[in-house]
Design a protein around this motif. Sequence first.
Motif, PDB file in Angstrom:
ATOM      1  N   LEU A   1       0.823  -1.202   0.000  1.00  0.00           N
ATOM      2  CA  LEU A   1       0.000   0.000   0.000  1.00  0.00           C
ATOM      3  C   LEU A   1       0.866   1.265   0.000  1.00  0.00           C
ATOM      4  O   LEU A   1       0.545   2.244  -0.680  1.00  0.00           O
ATOM      5  N   GLU A   2       1.960   1.242   0.749  1.00  0.00           N
ATOM      6  CA  GLU A   2       2.858   2.399   0.766  1.00  0.00           C
ATOM      7  C   GLU A   2       3.489   2.625  -0.598  1.00  0.00           C
ATOM      8  O   GLU A   2       3.808   3.758  -0.963  1.00  0.00           O
ATOM      9  N   GLY A   3       3.660   1.539  -1.363  1.00  0.00           N
ATOM     10  CA  GLY A   3       4.251   1.657  -2.693  1.00  0.00           C
ATOM     11  C   GLY A   3       3.374   2.395  -3.679  1.00  0.00           C
ATOM     12  O   GLY A   3       3.853   2.806  -4.751  1.00  0.00           O
ATOM     13  N   MET A   4       2.095   2.564  -3.347  1.00  0.00           N
ATOM     14  CA  MET A   4       1.168   3.304  -4.223  1.00  0.00           C
ATOM     15  C   MET A   4       0.723   4.635  -3.620  1.00  0.00           C
ATOM     16  O   MET A   4       0.134   5.463  -4.304  1.00  0.00           O
ATOM     17  N   ALA A   5       0.999   4.841  -2.334  1.00  0.00           N
ATOM     18  CA  ALA A   5       0.419   5.981  -1.615  1.00  0.00           C
ATOM     19  C   ALA A   5       1.069   7.304  -2.016  1.00  0.00           C
ATOM     20  O   ALA A   5       2.275   7.375  -2.261  1.00  0.00           O
ATOM     21  N   ASP A   6       0.236   8.330  -2.065  1.00  0.00           N
ATOM     22  CA  ASP A   6       0.725   9.698  -2.261  1.00  0.00           C
ATOM     23  C   ASP A   6       1.010  10.357  -0.917  1.00  0.00           C
ATOM     24  O   ASP A   6       1.888  11.211  -0.820  1.00  0.00           O
ATOM     25  N   GLN A   7       0.245   9.975   0.094  1.00  0.00           N
ATOM     26  CA  GLN A   7       0.400  10.560   1.424  1.00  0.00           C
ATOM     27  C   GLN A   7       0.204   9.473   2.477  1.00  0.00           C
ATOM     28  O   GLN A   7      -0.701   8.658   2.376  1.00  0.00           O
ATOM     29  N   ILE A   8       1.065   9.488   3.487  1.00  0.00           N
ATOM     30  CA  ILE A   8       0.978   8.540   4.587  1.00  0.00           C
ATOM     31  C   ILE A   8       0.889   9.328   5.883  1.00  0.00           C
ATOM     32  O   ILE A   8       1.775  10.129   6.193  1.00  0.00           O
ATOM     33  N   SER A   9      -0.199   9.127   6.621  1.00  0.00           N
ATOM     34  CA  SER A   9      -0.349   9.746   7.942  1.00  0.00           C
ATOM     35  C   SER A   9      -0.135   8.660   8.976  1.00  0.00           C
ATOM     36  O   SER A   9      -0.814   7.627   8.956  1.00  0.00           O
ATOM     37  N   VAL A  10       0.816   8.871   9.883  1.00  0.00           N
ATOM     38  CA  VAL A  10       1.260   7.818  10.788  1.00  0.00           C
ATOM     39  C   VAL A  10       1.095   8.241  12.237  1.00  0.00           C
ATOM     40  O   VAL A  10       1.556   9.306  12.636  1.00  0.00           O
ATOM     41  N   LEU A  11       0.422   7.407  13.005  1.00  0.00           N
ATOM     42  CA  LEU A  11       0.398   7.553  14.452  1.00  0.00           C
ATOM     43  C   LEU A  11       0.977   6.270  14.992  1.00  0.00           C
ATOM     44  O   LEU A  11       0.337   5.228  14.978  1.00  0.00           O
ATOM     45  N   PHE A  12       2.234   6.328  15.414  1.00  0.00           N
ATOM     46  CA  PHE A  12       2.958   5.112  15.759  1.00  0.00           C
ATOM     47  C   PHE A  12       3.974   5.452  16.827  1.00  0.00           C
ATOM     48  O   PHE A  12       4.811   6.316  16.621  1.00  0.00           O
ATOM     49  N   GLY A  13       3.911   4.781  17.966  1.00  0.00           N
ATOM     50  CA  GLY A  13       4.822   5.123  19.037  1.00  0.00           C
ATOM     51  C   GLY A  13       5.952   4.124  19.203  1.00  0.00           C
ATOM     52  O   GLY A  13       5.799   2.939  18.916  1.00  0.00           O
ATOM     53  N   PRO A  14       7.099   4.587  19.707  1.00  0.00           N
ATOM     54  CA  PRO A  14       7.373   5.999  19.957  1.00  0.00           C
ATOM     55  C   PRO A  14       7.840   6.761  18.719  1.00  0.00           C
ATOM     56  O   PRO A  14       7.828   7.986  18.692  1.00  0.00           O
ATOM     57  N   ILE A  15       8.280   6.043  17.663  1.00  0.00           N
ATOM     58  CA  ILE A  15       8.840   6.690  16.484  1.00  0.00           C
ATOM     59  C   ILE A  15       8.360   5.952  15.243  1.00  0.00           C
ATOM     60  O   ILE A  15       8.355   4.716  15.212  1.00  0.00           O
ATOM     61  N   SER A  16       7.948   6.690  14.228  1.00  0.00           N
ATOM     62  CA  SER A  16       7.530   6.065  12.980  1.00  0.00           C
ATOM     63  C   SER A  16       8.708   5.335  12.341  1.00  0.00           C
ATOM     64  O   SER A  16       9.779   5.916  12.138  1.00  0.00           O
ATOM     65  N   TYR A  17       8.511   4.058  11.993  1.00  0.00           N
ATOM     66  CA  TYR A  17       9.623   3.269  11.456  1.00  0.00           C
ATOM     67  C   TYR A  17      10.225   3.900  10.203  1.00  0.00           C
ATOM     68  O   TYR A  17      11.448   3.887  10.018  1.00  0.00           O
ATOM     69  N   LEU A  18       9.402   4.443   9.324  1.00  0.00           N
ATOM     70  CA  LEU A  18       9.905   4.984   8.066  1.00  0.00           C
ATOM     71  C   LEU A  18      10.878   6.135   8.274  1.00  0.00           C
ATOM     72  O   LEU A  18      11.661   6.451   7.376  1.00  0.00           O
ATOM     73  N   LEU A  19      10.849   6.759   9.438  1.00  0.00           N
ATOM     74  CA  LEU A  19      11.718   7.898   9.719  1.00  0.00           C
ATOM     75  C   LEU A  19      12.890   7.529  10.634  1.00  0.00           C
ATOM     76  O   LEU A  19      13.608   8.416  11.100  1.00  0.00           O
ATOM     77  N   THR A  20      13.093   6.244  10.890  1.00  0.00           N
ATOM     78  CA  THR A  20      14.206   5.831  11.741  1.00  0.00           C
ATOM     79  C   THR A  20      15.506   5.759  10.940  1.00  0.00           C
ATOM     80  O   THR A  20      15.507   5.782   9.712  1.00  0.00           O
ATOM     81  N   THR A  21      16.621   5.633  11.654  1.00  0.00           N
ATOM     82  CA  THR A  21      17.937   5.599  11.034  1.00  0.00           C
ATOM     83  C   THR A  21      18.390   4.163  10.771  1.00  0.00           C
ATOM     84  O   THR A  21      17.769   3.198  11.217  1.00  0.00           O
ATOM     85  N   GLU A  22      19.531   4.035  10.082  1.00  0.00           N
ATOM     86  CA  GLU A  22      20.109   2.717   9.842  1.00  0.00           C
ATOM     87  C   GLU A  22      20.552   2.069  11.155  1.00  0.00           C
ATOM     88  O   GLU A  22      20.574   0.839  11.267  1.00  0.00           O
ATOM     89  N   GLY A  23      20.905   2.895  12.135  1.00  0.00           N
ATOM     90  CA  GLY A  23      21.293   2.353  13.433  1.00  0.00           C
ATOM     91  C   GLY A  23      20.158   1.588  14.087  1.00  0.00           C
ATOM     92  O   GLY A  23      20.377   0.549  14.737  1.00  0.00           O
TER      93      GLY A  23
END
Length: 301
Positions: A89-111
């Motif tokens: 679904l993310e592969g087709m999405a134009d916009q993703i609204s995320v409520l995910f604790g504590p941190i949205s996975y897509l915005l995490t680092t390689e660490g």
Amino acid sequence: MTSQYETALHVGERLRSFRLGKGLLPEDVASGTGLSRAAIYRYEAGQPIRVDALGKIADFLEISVASLFGVGSEFISTAAGFYERVRQLEGMADQISVLFGPISYLLTTEGFDALLPDILMESVPELAVNRQNLGSQIDEIIELLLARKAGYLSRRPNIISLVSAAELEQVLRLGFVGRHGINGAELKRRRAAALAEVENILRLLTDQPMGVQIGLVEDSLPGASFQILRTGSAAQVAVSPFRLGLYANIRVGVATITAAQDSVKLHQEVTAQLWQNSLKGNEAADRVRSILANSADEIRA
């Protein structure tokens, strides 16, 4: 509104997510249904599925034909199946609204990606059934998560991420751990990893990369995480009991994905309300700095 033709085209994607969720190979489905392996690969690639084959596959996977067609809500009882479906679904999405604790996975680092296998493994109790076979399942989950992140980074759809200030404080205090009882040097490493992720959120707030909006929520958040995935005028809601990071859960629960208008509308209203009341921009950055200032000395001690 999604057309019936488009719904039929996505049957193969759902077939793949249900198959992965059960830990099966295409060869397993072929053997269990009497269909050829080549046919299963074709179906998962999006080619039309014969009615008789559809029934055999649904029976073998112990799901309804309606679930394969995505009629109503999709219920997914495995983390692997859920993450695969979300990847699609993310592969087709134009916009993703995320409520995910504590941190949205897509915005995490390689660490965070490097630490995640340890977190997921230790989140499973020693006496859990089939724990000895968990390694391959975690490898599969990690592969799916990395594919999700790679897809996001290549397409860069707009992302709105709601982050809980209270959960940031908690993860800095406890570290990224999968269970209680992590101590000593290992706990210090986990808390340092949490510090790095919160510092990354601060960078995103100050740099404001195009397409990324972060709202820092001081209010309480719902118990389950959810995403609203919008493609054109259509939207779907993915509600998940599965959790990464602090006290991860990849074993227990049922995720739901639905395009039902009432569900989408209600989740959009919750998101809009939380976004309106959240801290944003410089105000959010200042709040994260204060959270870091209260925790950093203790973490680095």
